[in-house]
Design a protein around this motif. Structure first.
Motif, PDB file in Angstrom:
ATOM      1  N   ARG A   1       8.401  47.909  -6.535  1.00 33.59           N
ATOM      2  CA  ARG A   1       7.051  47.346  -6.853  1.00 33.59           C
ATOM      3  C   ARG A   1       6.377  48.471  -7.734  1.00 33.59           C
ATOM      4  N   THR A   2       6.947  49.529  -8.053  1.00 36.02           N
ATOM      5  CA  THR A   2       6.237  50.390  -9.091  1.00 36.02           C
ATOM      6  C   THR A   2       6.929  50.567 -10.287  1.00 36.02           C
TER       7      THR A   2
ATOM      8  N   ARG B   1       5.011  56.684  -9.313  1.00 30.95           N
ATOM      9  CA  ARG B   1       6.157  56.489  -8.306  1.00 30.95           C
ATOM     10  C   ARG B   1       5.760  55.618  -7.396  1.00 30.95           C
ATOM     11  N   CYS B   2       4.499  55.460  -6.706  1.00 27.47           N
ATOM     12  CA  CYS B   2       4.287  54.351  -5.799  1.00 27.47           C
ATOM     13  C   CYS B   2       2.833  53.830  -6.077  1.00 27.47           C
ATOM     14  N   ARG B   3       2.793  52.293  -5.541  1.00 23.50           N
ATOM     15  CA  ARG B   3       1.418  51.574  -5.488  1.00 23.50           C
ATOM     16  C   ARG B   3       0.892  51.664  -4.317  1.00 23.50           C
ATOM     17  N   ALA B   4       1.500  52.483  -3.187  1.00 22.69           N
ATOM     18  CA  ALA B   4       0.806  52.259  -1.914  1.00 22.69           C
ATOM     19  C   ALA B   4       0.580  50.986  -1.291  1.00 22.69           C
ATOM     20  N   CYS B   5       1.934  50.377  -1.458  1.00 24.91           N
ATOM     21  CA  CYS B   5       1.966  48.538  -1.009  1.00 24.91           C
ATOM     22  C   CYS B   5       1.785  48.354   0.299  1.00 24.91           C
TER      23      CYS B   5
ATOM     24  N   CYS C   1      11.236  52.887  -6.400  1.00 25.30           N
ATOM     25  CA  CYS C   1      10.420  51.589  -5.901  1.00 25.30           C
ATOM     26  C   CYS C   1      10.525  50.368  -6.760  1.00 25.30           C
TER      27      CYS C   1
ATOM     28  N   GLN D   1       4.036  48.366   2.739  1.00 23.31           N
ATOM     29  CA  GLN D   1       5.243  48.106   3.135  1.00 23.31           C
ATOM     30  C   GLN D   1       6.439  48.601   2.492  1.00 23.31           C
ATOM     31  N   CYS D   2       6.841  49.781   2.858  1.00 26.76           N
ATOM     32  CA  CYS D   2       7.997  50.497   1.835  1.00 26.76           C
ATOM     33  C   CYS D   2       9.264  49.932   1.737  1.00 26.76           C
ATOM     34  N   TYR D   3       9.567  49.747   0.720  1.00 24.31           N
ATOM     35  CA  TYR D   3      10.920  49.209   0.503  1.00 24.31           C
ATOM     36  C   TYR D   3      12.172  50.175   0.123  1.00 24.31           C
ATOM     37  N   LEU D   4      11.877  51.334  -0.112  1.00 23.77           N
ATOM     38  CA  LEU D   4      12.616  52.502  -0.682  1.00 23.77           C
ATOM     39  C   LEU D   4      13.868  52.640   0.292  1.00 23.77           C
TER      40      LEU D   4
HETATM   41  S1  SF4 Z   1       7.763  50.275  -1.643  1.00 19.96           S
HETATM   42 FE1  SF4 Z   1       7.295  51.383  -3.395  1.00 19.96          FE
HETATM   43  S2  SF4 Z   1       4.619  50.872  -3.655  1.00 19.96           S
HETATM   44 FE2  SF4 Z   1       5.371  50.491  -1.690  1.00 19.96          FE
HETATM   45  S3  SF4 Z   1       4.944  52.358  -0.369  1.00 19.96           S
HETATM   46 FE3  SF4 Z   1       7.108  52.243  -1.044  1.00 19.96          FE
HETATM   47  S4  SF4 Z   1       7.084  53.408  -2.981  1.00 19.96           S
HETATM   48 FE4  SF4 Z   1       5.080  52.786  -2.468  1.00 19.96          FE
END
Ligand code: SF4
Ligand code: SF4
Lengths: 226, 294
Positions: free
Chosen positions: A149-150, A131-135, A147, A137-140
């Protein structure tokens, strides 16, 4: 949570072959939930090792112990003493736990038993998805909780690529196109305005590894800039 | 100004022919169409590691095309380069006088012949257009000034048969906002779909080239079995005409079909020009043009 998979047994066995006394250290948090490295899996791996070594007629001692979390010093510090009686350690934690363990004073050589795969969720028993790439800068908040990015393999920020077919992703037709999903979700909620503006290039500078986060309340303690 | 830009602006219905950079350095096949067709074609499209299969650099190929006296249209994907590389390649293109650029996200690496390569996508196609516009305006994506700025004619892709259509329209809007000069469509075989799409798009300031393609036998067989998985469709009459023939025959008949589509698109003004995908083979290209009466 962090999802991981166990390495093939042969790889683990070969890695510790030179050592007579081996301690298998489990982790009771993420990897226990995803059935890869908790107490039960430690027991299983230890028996496999005993059996395989017995068949090779090799005298060996395999110990087991599982701590609450290997990514927390509080839980692993006592292991510095435990390992005194062993020649090597197998950690069934995620990559972070393995490293924290390996860095303890008086530690013996540490080998990972898992391949750490991603940050994901427990969809159903034994079924985990990323679910998440720990980017950093969360766009959710802009993308309806999906996400970009993921869930989009290309990590696109401004809408779907030209490759989706009937809403399925070009990379894997069994999966929905993340951008078609984002659009449908926001449309359903009357919030399409959120994705109308062009998002700028992602700030990858923030995610230069290894990352550090200092909680605001602790900034002074660690001499970090406010 | 590039010939392509001029032709589009002047309503001259440009024909862009796609050539194929080789996997290797033998240039004969890639450059063959230039000698044969240069007079009948406005520009030659140059794919950038198409389908994520490693080929000779599109930038180098574009220069070779230019040296051979023809005009290139350089395709540029976001798959293989980060923003530094995209920008420096764009400056390189600008310095070489390569004006026509088509910005694409790029087929994903796992679909190509280096499936374990790292996918980059530091920019997406909208952001790549913005980057190119920035360079034209004299600054890079970090906001730093350039010594001399390039001139480009910027293109992007649109999918007339996108399903769902709405997310694609959002992307088109963003590409327009980013400053695209022209669009090129995904391949189109069903002109009714193109008519519908044109209506949906409404009156557009921005020009677009419709893509006509010579289909492969394999693709036709998939369609005959209802297994065709592409962003465009092969209508039943096309499948009927082409299916069951040997592969060479399919290509020849497919070229004639592409030529007929080209002619109809021009006659009905369904697009402002065409982009022809004919496997990079000069014989097929000639056949397309002949059937089109071009
Ligand atoms: S945008 Fe996606 S990858 Fe970035 S923190 Fe949020 S959930 Fe994680
Ligand atoms: S089809 Fe959708 S999810 Fe898949 S790569 Fe393209 S935009 Fe991303």
């Amino acid at each position: 949570m962090i999802i991981a998979e166990r390495k093939p047994f042969a790889e683990i066995k070969d890695a510790v072959a030179p050592y007579e006394k081996v301690l298998v250290v489990g982790c009771g948090t993420c990897v226990a939930v995803c059935l890869a490295g908790g107490e039960k899996e430690v027991g299983l791996l230890a028996s496999q090792l005993k059996l395989a070594r017995g068949q090779n007629g090799k005298a060996s001692q395999i110990g087991e112990i599982t701590v609450e979390r290997q990514c927390d010093l509080e839980f692993i510090r006592p292991l510095s003493e435990t390992v005194a009686a062993y020649d090597a350690v197998i950690s069934t934690a995620c990559g972070a736990g393995v490293q924290f363990l390996a860095a303890l004073p008086e530690m013996k050589p540490v080998f990972p038993a898992l391949n750490t795969t991603f940050i994901g969720v427990n969809e159903e028993a034994g079924f985990y998805t990323e679910r998440c790439r720990a980017c950093h800068q969360c766009y959710l908040g802009l993308t309806g909780g999906i996400c970009p990015r993921t869930m989009c393999p290309k990590g696109l920020l401004n809408g779907p690529c030209g490759g989706n077919i009937r809403g399925k992703c070009e990379v894997n037709p069994d999966r929905a196109c993340a951008w078609c999903e984002i659009y449908a979700k926001l449309e359903g909620e009357g919030r399409l305005g959120l994705i109308e503006a062009i998002l700028p290039l992602h700030a990858h500078g923030r995610s230069t590894t290894p990352g550090t986060v200092i909680h605001p309340a602790y900034k002074r303690r660690y001499g970090a800039h406010e | 100004m590039s010939k392509l830009k001029e032709a589009l602006a002047g309503g001259k219905f440009p024909i862009v022919m796609e050539i194929n950079p080789p996997k290797g350095v033998d240039l004969k096949g890639m450059l063959a169409p230039l000698q044969g067709l240069n007079g009948q074609v406005t520009a030659f499209g140059i794919p950038d590691n198409e389908h994520a299969k490693m080929k000779l650099s599109a930038l180098a190929a574009a220069r070779l095309v230019q040296e051979a006296g023809a005009e290139p249209l350089l395709l540029m994907t976001c798959r293989d380069r980060n923003r530094l590389a995209l920008e420096s390649d764009l400056l390189g293109a600008g310095a070489l006088g390569l004006e026509n650029i088509l910005a694409l996200s790029g087929d994903f690496v796992s679909l190509g012949d280096h499936p374990d390569a790292k996918p980059v996508y530091d920019a997406d196609s909208v952001q790549l257009l913005q980057i190119a516009r920035g360079l034209m305006a004299g600054h890079d994506s970090a906001g730093l000034p350039l010594k001399g700025s390039p001139q480009f004619c910027l293109g992007a892709v649109l999918i007339p048969e996108a399903d769902p259509m709405a997310p694609q329209l959002l992307k088109i809007k963003k590409k327009l906002e980013a400053g695209v000069d022209f669009f090129i469509s995904a391949p189109i075989f069903d002109l009714e779909k193109l008519r519908q799409f044109k209506k949906l798009l409404g009156p557009q300031e921005v020009k677009f080239l419709a893509c006509v393609k010579v289909p492969k036998a394999e693709e036709v067989e998939q369609a005959a079995q209802g297994q065709h998985r592409k962003v465009y469709s092969l209508p039943p009459e096309v499948v009927q005409e082409l299916a069951g023939n040997d592969p060479e025959e399919v290509l020849l008949k497919g070229a004639a079909l592409a030529g007929r589509l080209l002619r109809q698109i021009r006659e009905e003004k369904l697009a402002d020009g065409v982009y022809v995908k004919a496997k990079g083979k000069v014989e097929l290209m000639a056949k397309v043009l002949e059937a089109a009466g071009a």
